[in-house]
Design a protein around this motif. Structure first.
Motif, PDB file in Angstrom:
ATOM      1  N   MET A  58     -39.531  49.194  20.129  1.00 45.84           N
ATOM      2  CA  MET A  58     -39.466  48.574  21.458  1.00 45.84           C
ATOM      3  C   MET A  58     -38.315  47.586  21.499  1.00 45.84           C
ATOM      4  N   GLU A  66     -47.004  59.967  10.518  1.00 47.82           N
ATOM      5  CA  GLU A  66     -47.266  58.737  11.277  1.00 47.82           C
ATOM      6  C   GLU A  66     -46.251  58.558  12.390  1.00 47.82           C
ATOM      7  N   VAL A  67     -46.607  57.638  13.299  1.00 44.09           N
ATOM      8  CA  VAL A  67     -45.722  57.374  14.438  1.00 44.09           C
ATOM      9  C   VAL A  67     -45.282  55.912  14.375  1.00 44.09           C
ATOM     10  N   PHE A 104     -49.083  64.618  19.703  1.00 43.69           N
ATOM     11  CA  PHE A 104     -49.301  63.847  18.475  1.00 43.69           C
ATOM     12  C   PHE A 104     -50.195  64.553  17.447  1.00 43.69           C
ATOM     13  N   SER A 159     -43.469  46.935  10.408  1.00 41.45           N
ATOM     14  CA  SER A 159     -44.621  47.689   9.920  1.00 41.45           C
ATOM     15  C   SER A 159     -44.950  47.341   8.493  1.00 41.45           C
ATOM     16  N   ARG A 169     -39.508  45.915  16.638  1.00 50.69           N
ATOM     17  CA  ARG A 169     -38.900  45.384  17.869  1.00 50.69           C
ATOM     18  C   ARG A 169     -37.433  45.104  17.614  1.00 50.69           C
ATOM     19  N   ALA A 207     -47.184  52.110  22.948  1.00 48.95           N
ATOM     20  CA  ALA A 207     -46.995  51.739  21.546  1.00 48.95           C
ATOM     21  C   ALA A 207     -48.355  51.493  20.883  1.00 48.95           C
ATOM     22  N   ARG A 208     -49.221  50.793  21.607  1.00 42.97           N
ATOM     23  CA  ARG A 208     -50.529  50.451  21.051  1.00 42.97           C
ATOM     24  C   ARG A 208     -51.379  51.701  20.838  1.00 42.97           C
ATOM     25  N   ARG A 209     -51.303  52.619  21.801  1.00 47.87           N
ATOM     26  CA  ARG A 209     -52.180  53.786  21.750  1.00 47.87           C
ATOM     27  C   ARG A 209     -51.711  54.833  20.743  1.00 47.87           C
ATOM     28  N   PHE A 210     -50.396  55.040  20.689  1.00 43.34           N
ATOM     29  CA  PHE A 210     -49.928  56.208  19.941  1.00 43.34           C
ATOM     30  C   PHE A 210     -49.321  55.878  18.573  1.00 43.34           C
ATOM     31  N   ALA A 211     -48.917  54.620  18.364  1.00 42.55           N
ATOM     32  CA  ALA A 211     -48.119  54.351  17.158  1.00 42.55           C
ATOM     33  C   ALA A 211     -48.942  53.687  16.060  1.00 42.55           C
ATOM     34  N   ASN A 212     -48.507  53.909  14.819  1.00 44.30           N
ATOM     35  CA  ASN A 212     -49.126  53.249  13.671  1.00 44.30           C
ATOM     36  C   ASN A 212     -48.395  51.959  13.336  1.00 44.30           C
ATOM     37  N   SER A 213     -47.152  51.866  13.751  1.00 39.96           N
ATOM     38  CA  SER A 213     -46.370  50.671  13.431  1.00 39.96           C
ATOM     39  C   SER A 213     -45.397  50.411  14.578  1.00 39.96           C
ATOM     40  N   LEU A 214     -44.894  49.194  14.619  1.00 41.20           N
ATOM     41  CA  LEU A 214     -43.989  48.834  15.710  1.00 41.20           C
ATOM     42  C   LEU A 214     -42.780  48.080  15.167  1.00 41.20           C
ATOM     43  N   GLY A 218     -45.791  48.798  26.277  1.00 39.80           N
ATOM     44  CA  GLY A 218     -46.605  48.261  25.192  1.00 39.80           C
ATOM     45  C   GLY A 218     -47.888  49.050  24.992  1.00 39.80           C
TER      46      GLY A 218
END
Lengths: 227, 585
Positions: free
Chosen positions: A42, A37-38, A186, A227, A215, A206-213, A203
């Motif tokens: 941020m 996972e990614v 990826f 996450s 900050r 982050a939205r396109r490539f990640a499973n969690s964020l 942003g």
């Protein structure tokens, strides 16, 4: 994706850090990214995004907290493994491709203990996946920014790291290039079950490539993983 | 792929901002006025550019003329002197020179690179002082170091005397290394020339991106692995280029090797002139040195070009220094103290001792008189060299033509040549001009002109420009490269002529480099020995000549005062250079 989410990956627990004589940069930051996972990180300038990656890579030692990779502690209050013993790949924002080595030597840098034929096979496979086959013997100064970033990513992937750290890897690339590079990178990381931390300002990325964020804020307030 | 949660908030940033508007009524008049000036100035710009270009070509022709005369000597007959040299001494000159250059370069690398790595990457006890002290040996002329070290190590010197009194040995019962040998010359020259390697290595190590070594660490390298596989290879072109400079200086050295009784190609030139009394043989021997210098300069240029490719990251954080305390810190300090002691502390303390024990019999007044001569030559040469460098560098900046590039290279080449070679070129050129003017005057039956050239101050200043203006050009060129060309374009678009751009934009921006170049030429002229020895006017001695004369009569104690004065002149620029490096880091 759900298969990978149960794999062990990277766990950062209550990590704090301050540079000598300076204000705290990170205060009890926690983060968890499962294998394959990614996790995006941020935050504003000075919030400690890059510092967090440096702590995970072992380039800095946290003041407190714990870092585990695949359920094995790599840094606790008592022990902290050196970067060369962690099995972590790090891609820098400024790519940091070694200018005195050719593209294939750069990509094969982490494989220097393997036999030359074995190394060549692995390097050529990676060069092919990143569309760099025509540049095998080129020197870094002969490449464009996008090509250099692909070399840096291929080099970090070559040793098959358990954790991949990406420090704004797409920031200097235009929209088309970042899309194509992400499409190369990826799927490989997912395929290998590599836990990936992506530091980004963007942003959309982050939205396109990640499973969690996660900050981070610049005042080093205690933060838990989102996450 | 989609994020599970934590979508970043939407940002509504303002992409552009309204540009400041001039009042509409003002715009037309401004345009008309500027347009008129621009038309006028574009004509001036063309003329100004040509003037700088012509100035650059004149400088190159004048600076290279002694060299051209030396090379042209190949066409002359030396009356058997050259053949005699080839049959008797040439092979030993060449062999000694090769051994000397190899030894000095190897030792300079060891003395320069290791402390540079320690100073650039670690904080240890004494580092702040050692960082600049390691440059100090450049202030000590190699011949002065040779005199001091020889005095220290000779049979009647303090070390051997103490040894004999401690052990009871007598002469011939023990072996002791002699400074007056090829090995001694290698150690003495390396201990005064290693700062070239130290400075280059320190700048190279200090300028490396932290990301490079960090990438190495994450790719499985240990700290030592980072040094061997990343830091050293990245610094290699800079270190190799500096080693080429050391090689050039070693070949050019006259005073130290002559005192150490080592016959090299350079001392051979001097002997062919004064021993065989053959200008032509001396000049022909000089062409051999010129050929070697051409190779060294070419290698250095290639290495410098390669160095440009070794920085692929435009913005990067510099590597930070780790703190080393305890006995390991003391060990690092000791390693750095060694070269400073060899090249500065030992020779200077010996000279200070000798000055107190046996001061110059002619008193401080006479030393001041020699110093006055040295200062006169040094100030004049430094100022002229800075002016020449500005003309040559700016001409190439403005015109960017192959001719201006070659002119710049030609001007820089003189630094690779030994003083005696330049001196012979100047003397032969002066003699040719003398002959030509006499025959010209005879043909018109006019009164014969008085002898204008040959062992005059003009000759000496001319030789110094040929030899040293390359230093100023190198420094100013480096500084000029850091100025973006957009500044020139912007200044030209604002109506400045080429001369205006040089005087109002370039000169103020490179003023520190101009001063630095003039300062380094100043120091080199104060230290210069062989060309001064061969070209100085009658009864016009400098500090360097005074030191040489007394030392060659074995009156080392008396030579010490003038030697210390030369070192004192050289210290300040070296400290400034070192501070500049620290600031750059």
């Amino acid at each position: 994706m759900s298969d990978h989410s149960i794999q062990p990956g990277l766990v950062v627990r209550d990590v704090s850090f301050a540079y000598p004589g300076g204000l705290p940069v990170l205060n009890r930051v926690s983060l968890r990214v499962a294998g394959g996972e990614v996790g995006a990180v941020m935050g504003g300038s000075g919030s400690g995004k890059t510092t967090l990656l440096r702590l995970i890579a072992g380039l800095e030692r946290p003041a407190s907290g714990r870092i585990e990779i695949d359920d094995l502690p790599v840094c606790t209050d008592r022990i902290c493994l050196k970067p060369d013993h962690r099995g972590v790949g790090l891609v820098f924002q400024e790519h940091a491709v070694f200018p005195h080595l050719s593209v294939s030597q750069n990509v094969g840098f982490a494989l220097r203990k393997r036999s030359s034929s074995d190394r060549l096979v692995s390097v050529r496979r990676l060069l092919s996946r990143f569309q760099l086959s025509d540049f095998e013997d080129s020197m870094p100064h002969q490449l464009s920014g996008g090509q250099l970033q692909r070399v840096a990513i291929a080099r970090a992937l070559a040793s098959n790291p358990r954790v991949m750290l990406l420090d704004e890897p797409f920031s200097s690339l235009d929209e088309d290039l970042r899309e194509s590079l992400a499409n190369m990178l990826f799927p490989i990381l997912r395929e290998r079950g590599t836990a990936t931390v992506l530091v980004t300002h963007d942003g959309d990325d982050a939205r396109r490539f990640a499973n969690s964020l996660t900050r981070l804020d610049s005042r080093a307030e205690p933060r838990g993983a989102d996450s | 792929m989609s994020p599970r949660d934590g979508d970043p908030p939407e940002h509504h940033t303002q992409v552009g901002r309204p540009e400041a508007q001039l009042p509409a009524t003002q715009q037309p008049s401004v345009e008309i006025a500027a347009g008129g000036r621009n038309q006028l100035r574009s004509k001036q710009a063309k003329t100004g550019g040509w003037l700088w270009f012509a100035g650059c070509l004149v400088c190159a022709v004048v600076i290279a003329s002694p060299l051209a005369v030396v090379i042209a000597s190949l066409l002359h007959d030396s009356g058997g002197a050259w053949q005699h040299l080839v049959e008797t001494r040439l092979s030993s000159y060449a062999l000694n020179t090769a051994i000397l250059v190899t030894g000095v370069c190897a030792l300079s690398l060891a003395l320069g690179v290791v402390p540079a790595w320690f100073v650039a990457r670690f904080d240890f006890p004494g580092r702040p002082v050692l960082a600049w002290a390691l440059v100090l040996p450049l202030a000590v002329p190699s011949y002065v170091a040779a005199y001091a070290v020889t005095d220290l190590l000779q049979f009647s010197g303090p070390i051997q005397t103490s040894l004999r009194s401690l052990t009871g040995w007598t002469a011939g019962e023990y072996w002791f290394p002699s400074a007056r040998s090829l090995g001694g010359a290698i150690v003495i020259l390396a201990s005064t020339l290693y700062p070239y390697v130290y400075i280059a290595s320190r700048i190279a190590f200090g300028g490396q991106c932290a990301a490079m070594s960090e990438a190495g660490r994450t790719l499985g390298l240990s700290s030592n692995g980072v040094l061997i596989r990343i830091a050293l290879p990245l610094a290699r072109p800079a270190i190799a280029a500096a080693t080429m400079l050391v090689a050039m200086e070693t070949i050019a050295d006259f005073g130290a090797v002559e005192y150490c009784a080592v016959d090299t190609l350079t001392t051979g030139v001097y002997r062919a002139w004064f021993g065989l009394d053959s200008q032509v043989a001396a000049a022909q021997l000089s062409t051999l040195i010129v050929a070697i210098a051409v190779c060294l300069v070419a290698v250095e240029a290639v290495l410098r070009r390669r160095q440009r490719h070794y920085n692929t990251t435009s913005r990067c954080a510099r590597d930070y220094r780790s703190t080393i305390a305890g006995w390991r810190g003391v060990a690092l300090c000791a390693v750095c103290v060694l070269p400073v002691s060899l090249g500065f502390v030992i020779p200077v303390s010996r000279l200070v001792y000798l000055t107190r024990e046996m001061p110059d019999p002619e008193g401080l007044g006479l030393v001041l008189r020699y110093g006055q001569n040295s200062l006169l030559l040094a100030v004049a040469s430094g100022s002229i060299a800075a002016g020449v460098a500005l003309v040559v560098v700016c001409a190439h900046r403005i015109r960017r033509q192959r001719a201006s590039y070659i002119a710049k290279l030609v001007c820089r080449f003189g630094y690779a040549l030994p003083g005696p070679v330049i001196a012979i070129g100047v003397l032969m050129l002066a003699a040719s001009i003398d002959r030509w003017t006499h025959s010209a005057w005879r043909s018109v039956d006019g009164p014969l002109p008085t002898h204008q050239l040959g062992r005059t101050l003009t000759d000496l200043l001319f030789a110094y420009q040929s030899r040293f203006s390359g230093i100023a050009i190198g420094i100013i060129d480096g500084s000029m490269r850091s100025i973006g060309r957009s500044l020139d374009d912007s200044a030209r678009s604002l109506g400045l002529s080429a001369t205006g751009v040089v005087l109002r934009i370039h000169a103020p921006l490179v003023r520190r480099a101009l001063l630095g170049g003039a300062l380094l030429v100043f120091v080199d002229v104060v230290k210069e020995l062989p060309a001064t020895l061969m070209l100085r006017p009658f009864n016009f001695d400098t500090l360097a000549v005074r030191v040489y004369q007394l030392a060659s009569e074995e009156r080392l104690g008396e030579a010490a005062t003038a030697a210390l004065a030369i070192i004192a002149v050289g210290i300040l620029p070296m400290v400034l250079v070192s501070r500049e490096i620290d600031r750059g880091r």
